[in-house]
Design a protein around this motif. Structure first.
Motif, PDB file in Angstrom:
ATOM      1  N   SER A  78      48.683  27.333 -27.077  1.00 28.13           N
ATOM      2  CA  SER A  78      49.461  26.773 -26.118  1.00 28.13           C
ATOM      3  C   SER A  78      48.192  25.591 -25.366  1.00 28.13           C
ATOM      4  CB  SER A  78      50.414  27.023 -25.461  1.00 28.13           C
ATOM      5  OG  SER A  78      49.318  27.604 -24.362  1.00 28.13           O
ATOM      6  N   VAL A  79      49.095  24.830 -25.469  1.00 28.31           N
ATOM      7  CA  VAL A  79      48.380  23.172 -24.766  1.00 28.31           C
ATOM      8  C   VAL A  79      48.053  24.072 -23.292  1.00 28.31           C
ATOM      9  CG1 VAL A  79      48.222  20.622 -23.697  1.00 28.31           C
ATOM     10  CG2 VAL A  79      49.447  21.093 -26.049  1.00 28.31           C
ATOM     11  N   HIS A  80      48.883  24.331 -22.415  1.00 26.12           N
ATOM     12  CA  HIS A  80      48.455  24.840 -20.654  1.00 26.12           C
ATOM     13  C   HIS A  80      47.275  25.826 -21.561  1.00 26.12           C
ATOM     14  CE1 HIS A  80      48.579  27.664 -17.679  1.00 26.12           C
ATOM     15  NE2 HIS A  80      49.725  26.490 -17.019  1.00 26.12           N
ATOM     16  N   ALA A  81      47.032  27.193 -22.504  1.00 23.79           N
ATOM     17  CA  ALA A  81      46.723  27.817 -22.275  1.00 23.79           C
ATOM     18  C   ALA A  81      45.244  27.002 -22.800  1.00 23.79           C
ATOM     19  CB  ALA A  81      46.664  29.339 -23.346  1.00 23.79           C
ATOM     20  N   VAL A  82      44.855  26.494 -23.390  1.00 19.73           N
ATOM     21  CA  VAL A  82      44.245  25.718 -24.087  1.00 19.73           C
ATOM     22  C   VAL A  82      42.796  24.375 -22.672  1.00 19.73           C
ATOM     23  CG1 VAL A  82      43.234  23.887 -25.571  1.00 19.73           C
ATOM     24  CG2 VAL A  82      43.931  25.977 -26.367  1.00 19.73           C
ATOM     25  N   LEU A  86      39.852  26.378 -22.449  1.00 18.41           N
ATOM     26  CA  LEU A  86      38.585  25.751 -22.700  1.00 18.41           C
ATOM     27  C   LEU A  86      38.046  24.242 -22.083  1.00 18.41           C
ATOM     28  CD1 LEU A  86      39.141  26.422 -26.222  1.00 18.41           C
ATOM     29  CD2 LEU A  86      38.387  27.843 -24.573  1.00 18.41           C
ATOM     30  N   GLU A  87      39.193  24.152 -20.906  1.00 17.47           N
ATOM     31  CA  GLU A  87      38.839  22.509 -20.587  1.00 17.47           C
ATOM     32  C   GLU A  87      38.726  23.055 -19.119  1.00 17.47           C
ATOM     33  OE1 GLU A  87      38.687  19.773 -22.057  1.00 17.47           O
ATOM     34  OE2 GLU A  87      39.450  20.048 -23.987  1.00 17.47           O
ATOM     35  N   ARG A  88      39.160  23.397 -18.704  1.00 18.24           N
ATOM     36  CA  ARG A  88      39.204  22.981 -16.688  1.00 18.24           C
ATOM     37  C   ARG A  88      37.971  24.235 -16.525  1.00 18.24           C
ATOM     38  NH1 ARG A  88      44.875  22.956 -16.914  1.00 18.24           N
ATOM     39  NH2 ARG A  88      46.028  20.573 -16.438  1.00 18.24           N
ATOM     40  N   ARG A  89      38.196  24.997 -17.332  1.00 23.12           N
ATOM     41  CA  ARG A  89      37.230  26.253 -16.492  1.00 23.12           C
ATOM     42  C   ARG A  89      36.028  26.410 -17.732  1.00 23.12           C
ATOM     43  NH1 ARG A  89      41.193  31.804 -15.845  1.00 23.12           N
ATOM     44  NH2 ARG A  89      43.128  30.135 -15.329  1.00 23.12           N
ATOM     45  N   SER A  90      35.588  25.237 -18.204  1.00 21.29           N
ATOM     46  CA  SER A  90      34.161  24.441 -19.607  1.00 21.29           C
ATOM     47  C   SER A  90      33.460  25.573 -19.092  1.00 21.29           C
ATOM     48  CB  SER A  90      33.842  23.381 -19.633  1.00 21.29           C
ATOM     49  OG  SER A  90      34.107  22.914 -18.285  1.00 21.29           O
ATOM     50  N   ALA A  91      32.622  25.987 -17.649  1.00 19.56           N
ATOM     51  CA  ALA A  91      31.344  26.843 -17.505  1.00 19.56           C
ATOM     52  C   ALA A  91      32.054  27.889 -17.689  1.00 19.56           C
ATOM     53  CB  ALA A  91      31.254  26.415 -16.046  1.00 19.56           C
ATOM     54  N   ILE A  92      32.846  28.221 -18.550  1.00 21.98           N
ATOM     55  CA  ILE A  92      33.272  29.960 -17.857  1.00 21.98           C
ATOM     56  C   ILE A  92      32.874  30.082 -20.202  1.00 21.98           C
ATOM     57  CG2 ILE A  92      34.628  31.972 -18.567  1.00 21.98           C
ATOM     58  CD1 ILE A  92      35.507  31.694 -15.591  1.00 21.98           C
ATOM     59  N   TYR A  93      33.799  29.223 -20.137  1.00 21.52           N
ATOM     60  CA  TYR A  93      34.029  28.833 -21.494  1.00 21.52           C
ATOM     61  C   TYR A  93      33.398  27.987 -23.228  1.00 21.52           C
ATOM     62  CZ  TYR A  93      38.015  31.878 -20.301  1.00 21.52           C
ATOM     63  OH  TYR A  93      38.732  32.975 -19.268  1.00 21.52           O
ATOM     64  N   SER A 428      43.040  18.105 -29.342  1.00 17.14           N
ATOM     65  CA  SER A 428      42.821  19.311 -29.202  1.00 17.14           C
ATOM     66  C   SER A 428      41.629  18.901 -31.106  1.00 17.14           C
ATOM     67  CB  SER A 428      43.903  19.840 -29.969  1.00 17.14           C
ATOM     68  OG  SER A 428      44.457  19.980 -30.870  1.00 17.14           O
ATOM     69  N   VAL A 429      41.976  17.141 -31.300  1.00 19.08           N
ATOM     70  CA  VAL A 429      41.144  17.248 -32.648  1.00 19.08           C
ATOM     71  C   VAL A 429      39.492  17.627 -32.834  1.00 19.08           C
ATOM     72  CG1 VAL A 429      40.676  15.211 -34.603  1.00 19.08           C
ATOM     73  CG2 VAL A 429      43.067  15.432 -33.217  1.00 19.08           C
ATOM     74  N   TYR A 430      39.157  17.187 -31.867  1.00 15.46           N
ATOM     75  CA  TYR A 430      37.273  17.237 -31.788  1.00 15.46           C
ATOM     76  C   TYR A 430      36.846  18.082 -31.243  1.00 15.46           C
ATOM     77  CZ  TYR A 430      38.626  12.511 -34.149  1.00 15.46           C
ATOM     78  OH  TYR A 430      38.886  11.567 -34.896  1.00 15.46           O
ATOM     79  N   GLY A 431      37.656  19.537 -30.845  1.00 12.13           N
ATOM     80  CA  GLY A 431      37.371  20.116 -29.938  1.00 12.13           C
ATOM     81  C   GLY A 431      37.731  20.705 -28.842  1.00 12.13           C
ATOM     82  N   TYR A 432      37.126  21.615 -27.946  1.00  6.58           N
ATOM     83  CA  TYR A 432      37.790  21.584 -26.640  1.00  6.58           C
ATOM     84  C   TYR A 432      36.018  21.745 -25.700  1.00  6.58           C
ATOM     85  CZ  TYR A 432      41.579  22.878 -29.556  1.00  6.58           C
ATOM     86  OH  TYR A 432      42.949  23.109 -29.935  1.00  6.58           O
TER      87      TYR A 432
END
Length: 498
Positions: A78-82, A86-93, A428-432
């Motif tokens: 889902s967009v919400h999970a991604v 992967l976006e808001r917590r990118s420091a972890i992921y 999401s086309v070019y990654g996260y």
């Protein structure tokens, strides 16, 4: 006979007690039921993973968990999970898993897209960003224009060889942008080498394909042992990549020494090596790796998008007619499109967005790794968990895109009665997150100028069979990327009579 039975019984009893004593106080992430010890080994798809992942999404929800031999895997549907993870917590992921097959055995430790998060990756990323950031991407417009002119010429002479023409188009842009190399024709050595390189990368990076990634101890199996095909594949890939990294770099360096090098990633970065803060040898190695990933990854992604575009035009002639009307209104009948025309061609822009959504370049994004324990809603994600973004599910989510299986560029056009749907380039086309593709603006421009120019010069129609009848073109849901193997045989390009 009795002793082994006792040992096995004690082990099983220990596992049962462990589960009872250390039972988690949070719910398990839903997913297919695992088998003892091997977990979901037989559930993991070896190819076309997005189909299985999307089936799981329908059964288990937006976040699905599987595991095998102690490795936890999460798929985000889902967009919400991604966006949240992967976006808001990118420091972890932002980390990547270490692939024994791809990095250790095949030797792809130079690949920036596979590097683990850290200073080495950041330096490579900085090199790529400096060359291909949005603010300076217009430096490559002349390269893209020249490649598009050659593409049109090739389509005029041999329209049924569209797939080969697209590969040459994207490879020529990648080679000129990275190394300043002008590719001659479709039989150019650099194209042949690049195609082999990308095939090995696809083979090595396919999730769950190689048992050695699940059981790393298999890396010690000799190549001559039956079933050790992975060792032979790895040896060939390592040799191929070595040639690919060294040969074009030597070409570019020779041009720099003679003062004939055009502006490209290698010339720009090597000439400014004293500003890098690294030794010349280390800096050159980083530049070599960065240029290599542009060349390896740049060819197939752009050509695949153009292939999907041709398929869409064959299936939807009404879209083609509407786009050509816009082009004729803006350009007249004499001039071909330029990047300066892009703001005035919203329907062409919408076609490109719909192509990228309808048949995404990467249906499943490369895996991320959780750098620490984390929590998403009521679920706990353990450190070391592999996290996949299922781009296919996101781009065909009916809650975001109405009638997602329908090719309809109008969904991205703003009007008095319609708010545009989410542009896939922003989704999401070019990654996260921090691992988003650094060459996305180069790819974006290449796909756009090719689509606009082809539509301005050609009518695209189905091929004709031996009896003079148009060959029927159809597709099956969830199977669109398979058309990359044979769309070329279904499409003719007919020069427009303006």
């Amino acid at each position: 006979m009795f002793l082994p039975f006792v040992v096995v019984s004690l082990v099983l009893l220990g596992l049962i007690l462990k589960r009872l004593v250390f039972r988690p106080n949070h719910p398990a992430i839903p997913g297919p039921k695992p088998y003892p010890i091997i977990g979901n080994l037989f559930d993991l798809p070896h190819e076309r993973q997005w189909i299985k992942f999307t089936e799981w999404a329908r059964l288990y929800g937006e976040i699905v968990h599987v595991h095998t031999f102690g490795t936890s895997i999460i798929v985000l549907n889902s967009v919400h999970a991604v966006k949240e993870l992967l976006e808001r917590r990118s420091a972890i992921y932002s980390d990547r898993p270490h692939s024994v097959m791809l990095c250790d055995i095949m030797g792809y430790e130079w690949g920036v897209n596979a590097m683990q998060y850290g200073d080495r990756w950041k330096t490579h990323r900085r090199i790529l960003h400096q060359s291909f950031q949005r603010a300076t991407i217009q430096n490559f417009w002349p390269i893209q224009h020249a490649a598009t002119t050659r593409l049109v010429s090739a389509l005029c002479s041999k329209p049924n060889n569209f797939w080969e023409h697209c590969k040459h188009f994207s490879a020529s842009i990648a080679a000129k942008s990275a190394y300043g190399i002008e590719l001659s024709d479709q039989d150019d050595w650099f194209i042949q080498q690049q195609q082999r390189n990308f095939e090995y990368l696809t083979i090595g990076a396919t999730p769950f394909r190689w048992m050695v990634d699940i059981i790393p101890a298999l890396r010690h199996v000799p190549a001559w042992v039956p079933g050790a095909e992975f060792k032979r594949v790895a040896r060939a890939a390592r040799e191929c990549w070595q040639v690919m990294l060294e040969a074009p770099l030597a070409y570019a360096k020779a041009a720099i020494e003679t003062g004939t090098a055009p502006v490209c990633l290698v010339s720009k970065c090597l000439e400014g090596s004293e500003k890098s803060g690294l030794s010349p040898e280390v800096h050159e190695g980083y530049v070599k790796n960065a240029a290599g990933i542009v060349y390896v990854a740049g060819m197939d992604t752009t050509s695949s998008a153009l292939h999907a575009f041709i398929l869409a035009m064959v299936l939807h002639p009404e879209v083609q007619r509407k786009a050509q009307k816009e082009l004729d209104t803006v350009l007249g009948v004499e001039r071909t499109p330029s990047f300066e025309d892009r703001p005035n061609l919203p329907y062409i822009e919408a076609i490109m967005s719909e192509v990228l959504r309808w048949v995404p370049i990467a249906p499943v994004a490369l895996p991320h790794v959780a750098a620490q324990d984390d929590q998403y809603g009521e679920y706990v994600i353990k450190k070391g968990t592999l996290v996949f973004g299922n781009s296919w599910a996101l781009l065909h989510d009916p809650d975001i895109y109405a009638d997602p299986w329908v090719f309809r560029p109008e969904r991205f056009i703003k009007s008095d009665t319609q708010i545009p749907e989410t542009d896939p380039a922003n989704l999401s086309v070019y990654g996260y997150g921090r691992r988003v593709c650094p060459g996305r603006w180069l790819a974006d421009g290449s796909v756009w100028i090719a689509i606009a120019t082809i539509l301005s010069r050609f009518d695209i129609s189905p091929a004709i069979d031996a009896h003079g009848a148009p060959i029927d073109v159809s597709f099956a849901r969830d199977q669109l990327p398979a058309f990359n193997s044979y769309v070329i045989h279904l499409c003719d390009g007919l020069l427009r009579d303006n």
